[in-house]
Scaffold this motif. Structure first.
Motif, PDB file in Angstrom:
ATOM      1  N   ALA A  19     -38.531 -50.901 -59.034  1.00 16.34           N
ATOM      2  CA  ALA A  19     -39.282 -51.263 -57.830  1.00 16.34           C
ATOM      3  C   ALA A  19     -38.343 -51.475 -56.649  1.00 16.34           C
ATOM      4  CB  ALA A  19     -40.104 -52.515 -58.091  1.00 16.34           C
ATOM      5  N   ALA A  20     -37.175 -52.071 -56.906  1.00 14.18           N
ATOM      6  CA  ALA A  20     -36.215 -52.305 -55.817  1.00 14.18           C
ATOM      7  C   ALA A  20     -35.661 -50.987 -55.279  1.00 14.18           C
ATOM      8  CB  ALA A  20     -35.083 -53.193 -56.322  1.00 14.18           C
ATOM      9  N   LEU A  21     -35.393 -50.031 -56.153  1.00  8.20           N
ATOM     10  CA  LEU A  21     -34.946 -48.710 -55.685  1.00  8.20           C
ATOM     11  C   LEU A  21     -36.026 -48.049 -54.828  1.00  8.20           C
ATOM     12  CD1 LEU A  21     -33.247 -47.300 -58.914  1.00  8.20           C
ATOM     13  CD2 LEU A  21     -32.101 -47.771 -56.741  1.00  8.20           C
ATOM     14  N   ALA A  22     -37.273 -48.185 -55.234  1.00  8.56           N
ATOM     15  CA  ALA A  22     -38.367 -47.621 -54.439  1.00  8.56           C
ATOM     16  C   ALA A  22     -38.371 -48.219 -53.038  1.00  8.56           C
ATOM     17  CB  ALA A  22     -39.699 -47.873 -55.139  1.00  8.56           C
ATOM     18  N   GLY A  23     -38.213 -49.540 -52.959  1.00  7.60           N
ATOM     19  CA  GLY A  23     -38.208 -50.205 -51.658  1.00  7.60           C
ATOM     20  C   GLY A  23     -37.050 -49.772 -50.786  1.00  7.60           C
ATOM     21  N   GLU A  24     -35.871 -49.661 -51.375  1.00  4.50           N
ATOM     22  CA  GLU A  24     -34.681 -49.292 -50.586  1.00  4.50           C
ATOM     23  C   GLU A  24     -34.756 -47.843 -50.130  1.00  4.50           C
ATOM     24  OE1 GLU A  24     -31.224 -49.773 -48.501  1.00  4.50           O
ATOM     25  OE2 GLU A  24     -32.455 -51.324 -49.458  1.00  4.50           O
ATOM     26  N   TRP A  25     -35.183 -46.935 -50.998  1.00  4.26           N
ATOM     27  CA  TRP A  25     -35.310 -45.546 -50.573  1.00  4.26           C
ATOM     28  C   TRP A  25     -36.395 -45.385 -49.522  1.00  4.26           C
ATOM     29  CZ3 TRP A  25     -33.656 -43.891 -55.940  1.00  4.26           C
ATOM     30  CH2 TRP A  25     -32.467 -43.129 -55.888  1.00  4.26           C
ATOM     31  N   ALA A  26     -37.479 -46.139 -49.646  1.00  6.03           N
ATOM     32  CA  ALA A  26     -38.528 -46.083 -48.627  1.00  6.03           C
ATOM     33  C   ALA A  26     -37.984 -46.520 -47.277  1.00  6.03           C
ATOM     34  CB  ALA A  26     -39.701 -46.960 -49.044  1.00  6.03           C
ATOM     35  N   ARG A  27     -37.158 -47.559 -47.285  1.00  4.53           N
ATOM     36  CA  ARG A  27     -36.557 -48.019 -46.022  1.00  4.53           C
ATOM     37  C   ARG A  27     -35.642 -46.965 -45.414  1.00  4.53           C
ATOM     38  NH1 ARG A  27     -37.146 -53.029 -48.630  1.00  4.53           N
ATOM     39  NH2 ARG A  27     -35.247 -52.798 -49.887  1.00  4.53           N
ATOM     40  N   ARG A  28     -35.135 -46.092 -46.241  1.00  2.00           N
ATOM     41  CA  ARG A  28     -34.234 -45.035 -45.748  1.00  2.00           C
ATOM     42  C   ARG A  28     -34.982 -43.735 -45.481  1.00  2.00           C
ATOM     43  NH1 ARG A  28     -28.310 -46.116 -48.475  1.00  2.00           N
ATOM     44  NH2 ARG A  28     -28.620 -48.330 -48.927  1.00  2.00           N
ATOM     45  N   GLY A  29     -36.311 -43.796 -45.494  1.00  2.00           N
ATOM     46  CA  GLY A  29     -37.113 -42.661 -45.063  1.00  2.00           C
ATOM     47  C   GLY A  29     -37.575 -41.716 -46.152  1.00  2.00           C
ATOM     48  N   ALA A  30     -37.360 -42.065 -47.420  1.00  2.00           N
ATOM     49  CA  ALA A  30     -37.781 -41.183 -48.508  1.00  2.00           C
ATOM     50  C   ALA A  30     -39.253 -41.401 -48.855  1.00  2.00           C
ATOM     51  CB  ALA A  30     -36.917 -41.426 -49.739  1.00  2.00           C
ATOM     52  N   ASN A  31     -39.859 -40.372 -49.390  1.00  2.00           N
ATOM     53  CA  ASN A  31     -41.185 -40.489 -50.001  1.00  2.00           C
ATOM     54  C   ASN A  31     -40.982 -40.888 -51.460  1.00  2.00           C
ATOM     55  OD1 ASN A  31     -42.453 -39.342 -47.599  1.00  2.00           O
ATOM     56  ND2 ASN A  31     -41.589 -37.400 -48.300  1.00  2.00           N
ATOM     57  N   ILE A  32     -41.933 -41.627 -52.026  1.00  2.00           N
ATOM     58  CA  ILE A  32     -41.712 -42.233 -53.332  1.00  2.00           C
ATOM     59  C   ILE A  32     -42.835 -41.885 -54.303  1.00  2.00           C
ATOM     60  CG2 ILE A  32     -41.310 -44.382 -54.589  1.00  2.00           C
ATOM     61  CD1 ILE A  32     -39.145 -43.807 -52.519  1.00  2.00           C
ATOM     62  N   ILE A  33     -42.444 -41.455 -55.515  1.00  2.00           N
ATOM     63  CA  ILE A  33     -43.369 -41.318 -56.634  1.00  2.00           C
ATOM     64  C   ILE A  33     -43.021 -42.413 -57.639  1.00  2.00           C
ATOM     65  CG2 ILE A  33     -44.228 -39.838 -58.484  1.00  2.00           C
ATOM     66  CD1 ILE A  33     -43.276 -37.424 -56.852  1.00  2.00           C
ATOM     67  N   LEU A  34     -44.034 -43.180 -58.011  1.00  2.00           N
ATOM     68  CA  LEU A  34     -43.838 -44.323 -58.898  1.00  2.00           C
ATOM     69  C   LEU A  34     -44.493 -44.054 -60.244  1.00  2.00           C
ATOM     70  CD1 LEU A  34     -44.944 -46.979 -56.276  1.00  2.00           C
ATOM     71  CD2 LEU A  34     -42.590 -46.600 -56.986  1.00  2.00           C
ATOM     72  N   SER A  35     -43.724 -44.243 -61.325  1.00  2.00           N
ATOM     73  CA  SER A  35     -44.285 -44.074 -62.662  1.00  2.00           C
ATOM     74  C   SER A  35     -43.990 -45.286 -63.533  1.00  2.00           C
ATOM     75  CB  SER A  35     -43.739 -42.807 -63.336  1.00  2.00           C
ATOM     76  OG  SER A  35     -44.332 -41.652 -62.795  1.00  2.00           O
ATOM     77  N   GLY A  36     -44.901 -45.560 -64.428  1.00  2.00           N
ATOM     78  CA  GLY A  36     -44.826 -46.664 -65.377  1.00  2.00           C
ATOM     79  C   GLY A  36     -46.134 -46.682 -66.140  1.00  2.00           C
ATOM     80  N   ARG A  37     -46.301 -47.640 -67.029  1.00  2.00           N
ATOM     81  CA  ARG A  37     -47.519 -47.672 -67.840  1.00  2.00           C
ATOM     82  C   ARG A  37     -48.691 -48.360 -67.150  1.00  2.00           C
ATOM     83  NH1 ARG A  37     -45.654 -50.275 -73.372  1.00  2.00           N
ATOM     84  NH2 ARG A  37     -44.547 -51.606 -71.885  1.00  2.00           N
ATOM     85  N   ASP A  38     -48.393 -49.298 -66.239  1.00  2.00           N
ATOM     86  CA  ASP A  38     -49.431 -50.160 -65.657  1.00  2.00           C
ATOM     87  C   ASP A  38     -49.783 -49.687 -64.244  1.00  2.00           C
ATOM     88  OD1 ASP A  38     -50.890 -52.273 -64.474  1.00  2.00           O
ATOM     89  OD2 ASP A  38     -49.989 -53.720 -65.839  1.00  2.00           O
ATOM     90  N   GLU A  39     -50.926 -49.037 -64.119  1.00  2.00           N
ATOM     91  CA  GLU A  39     -51.312 -48.463 -62.827  1.00  2.00           C
ATOM     92  C   GLU A  39     -51.480 -49.531 -61.757  1.00  2.00           C
ATOM     93  OE1 GLU A  39     -54.443 -45.196 -60.991  1.00  2.00           O
ATOM     94  OE2 GLU A  39     -54.729 -45.954 -63.024  1.00  2.00           O
ATOM     95  N   SER A  40     -52.027 -50.694 -62.112  1.00  2.00           N
ATOM     96  CA  SER A  40     -52.258 -51.737 -61.116  1.00  2.00           C
ATOM     97  C   SER A  40     -50.931 -52.269 -60.564  1.00  2.00           C
ATOM     98  CB  SER A  40     -53.091 -52.876 -61.708  1.00  2.00           C
ATOM     99  OG  SER A  40     -52.403 -53.507 -62.772  1.00  2.00           O
ATOM    100  N   ARG A  41     -49.942 -52.424 -61.410  1.00  2.00           N
ATOM    101  CA  ARG A  41     -48.637 -52.907 -60.942  1.00  2.00           C
ATOM    102  C   ARG A  41     -47.936 -51.851 -60.092  1.00  2.00           C
ATOM    103  NH1 ARG A  41     -45.328 -55.049 -65.912  1.00  2.00           N
ATOM    104  NH2 ARG A  41     -43.949 -55.833 -64.244  1.00  2.00           N
ATOM    105  N   LEU A  42     -48.085 -50.580 -60.468  1.00  2.00           N
ATOM    106  CA  LEU A  42     -47.517 -49.510 -59.643  1.00  2.00           C
ATOM    107  C   LEU A  42     -48.173 -49.493 -58.260  1.00  2.00           C
ATOM    108  CD1 LEU A  42     -47.346 -46.563 -62.215  1.00  2.00           C
ATOM    109  CD2 LEU A  42     -45.431 -47.946 -61.392  1.00  2.00           C
ATOM    110  N   SER A  43     -49.485 -49.678 -58.238  1.00  2.00           N
ATOM    111  CA  SER A  43     -50.198 -49.694 -56.957  1.00  2.00           C
ATOM    112  C   SER A  43     -49.754 -50.859 -56.091  1.00  2.00           C
ATOM    113  CB  SER A  43     -51.709 -49.765 -57.211  1.00  2.00           C
ATOM    114  OG  SER A  43     -52.167 -48.617 -57.873  1.00  2.00           O
ATOM    115  N   ALA A  44     -49.475 -52.003 -56.719  1.00  2.00           N
ATOM    116  CA  ALA A  44     -48.993 -53.162 -55.959  1.00  2.00           C
ATOM    117  C   ALA A  44     -47.638 -52.868 -55.323  1.00  2.00           C
ATOM    118  CB  ALA A  44     -48.914 -54.376 -56.874  1.00  2.00           C
ATOM    119  N   VAL A  45     -46.775 -52.164 -56.055  1.00  2.00           N
ATOM    120  CA  VAL A  45     -45.482 -51.771 -55.485  1.00  2.00           C
ATOM    121  C   VAL A  45     -45.706 -50.784 -54.344  1.00  2.00           C
ATOM    122  CG1 VAL A  45     -43.282 -50.608 -55.941  1.00  2.00           C
ATOM    123  CG2 VAL A  45     -44.226 -52.182 -57.638  1.00  2.00           C
ATOM    124  N   ALA A  46     -46.569 -49.802 -54.559  1.00  2.00           N
ATOM    125  CA  ALA A  46     -46.830 -48.789 -53.533  1.00  2.00           C
ATOM    126  C   ALA A  46     -47.354 -49.413 -52.251  1.00  2.00           C
ATOM    127  CB  ALA A  46     -47.822 -47.756 -54.071  1.00  2.00           C
TER     128      ALA A  46
END
Length: 271
Positions: A19-46
């Protein structure tokens, strides 16, 4: 390099380093694909990311679900530029007491499933001739740490796969990065498997006092930006242990030189 407009696909993205990598890459302008088992937790990160995101929930041990997720990821925007093999689970138990099923589960999740996901994505990246593959190993992938025999086996194996793959891809335009974190303040210890395979349910003081995930993510991405091939993210004694077992860049270059000189073609010609 700039990450602006690139797409990073992260497994194990619902918490911790992912999740922290997703946040840092987003701050640097990247688009993010998030994967894991729990869809609700992934959506919260998104929802916390100020960039375009896509959630692809699946269990890394489900080969068909992983294949479908790979097709979706590769067809989103301009395809996957960065893939992070981060999903995993740790262990806290003496080898003599540990059920064999714990070894099978940890190696399946932490190693075999990460290899399978990478293998599924490789044709997409090699056809395009560019990309970055990140493998989240551990200081325990460099040093045998007591109470973590299954985890160490899986993380050592991940480094072996990644290093061999780096050599094979050295002429392809695809970079391979091995990440070796030490203690990072996540739920890794709380979620670790005990001797009978049940979650441990409590954390370690050294983990709780470890590097903050956001700081770890910044260190990792800064090093990837500099194209460092082996990245140690640790402090104190853990950093010293990792540095003692660091693979020299000269060895990476030697293997790449073998490939450039036709080593793989010669081997295949002998088959």
């Amino acid at each position: 390099m700039s990450f602006e407009g690139k797409t990073a696909w992260i497994t194990g993205a619902s918490s911790g380093i992912g999740a922290a990598l997703a946040g840092e890459w987003a701050r640097r302008g990247a688009n993010i694909i998030l994967s894991g088992r729990d869809e609700s937790r992934l959506s919260a990160v998104a929802d916390r990311l100020e960039t375009e995101t896509k959630t692809l929930p699946f269990d890394v041990r489900d080969d068909e679900a992983m294949r479908q997720a790979t097709e979706e990821a590769a067809s989103w925007k301009d395809g996957v530029n960065i893939f992070v093999a981060n999903a995993g689970i740790s262990q806290r138990s003496p080898a003599v007491d540990t059920d064999m099923q714990v070894y099978r589960d940890i190696i399946d999740i932490d190693l075999t499933a990460q290899i399978a996901a990478t293998q599924a994505l490789l044709p997409h990246m090699t056809q395009r001739g560019s990309g970055k593959l990140l493998f989240i190993s551990s200081i325990a992938g460099k040093v045998g740490v007591p109470m973590r025999t299954a985890y160490c086996a899986a993380k050592h194996g991940m480094i072996g796969y990644a290093d061999a793959l780096r050599g094979e891809l050295s002429q392809s335009g695809i970079d391979v990065h091995v990440i070796c974190p030490g203690s990072v303040a996540t739920d890794v210890s709380r979620n670790a498997l005990s001797a009978d395979g049940t979650p441990r349910g409590r954390s370690d003081k050294v983990i709780d006092n470890g590097i903050r995930p956001d700081d770890a993510a910044k260190r990792i991405i800064d090093a990837v930006e500099l194209n460092q091939r082996e990245i140690i993210v640790a402090d104190g004694m853990e950093e010293a242990m990792g540095e003692m077992r660091r693979t020299p860049d000269q060895l990476f270059d030697q293997v790449a030189g073998m490939v450039a000189a036709g080593y793989m073609e010669k081997m295949q010609a002998e088959d």
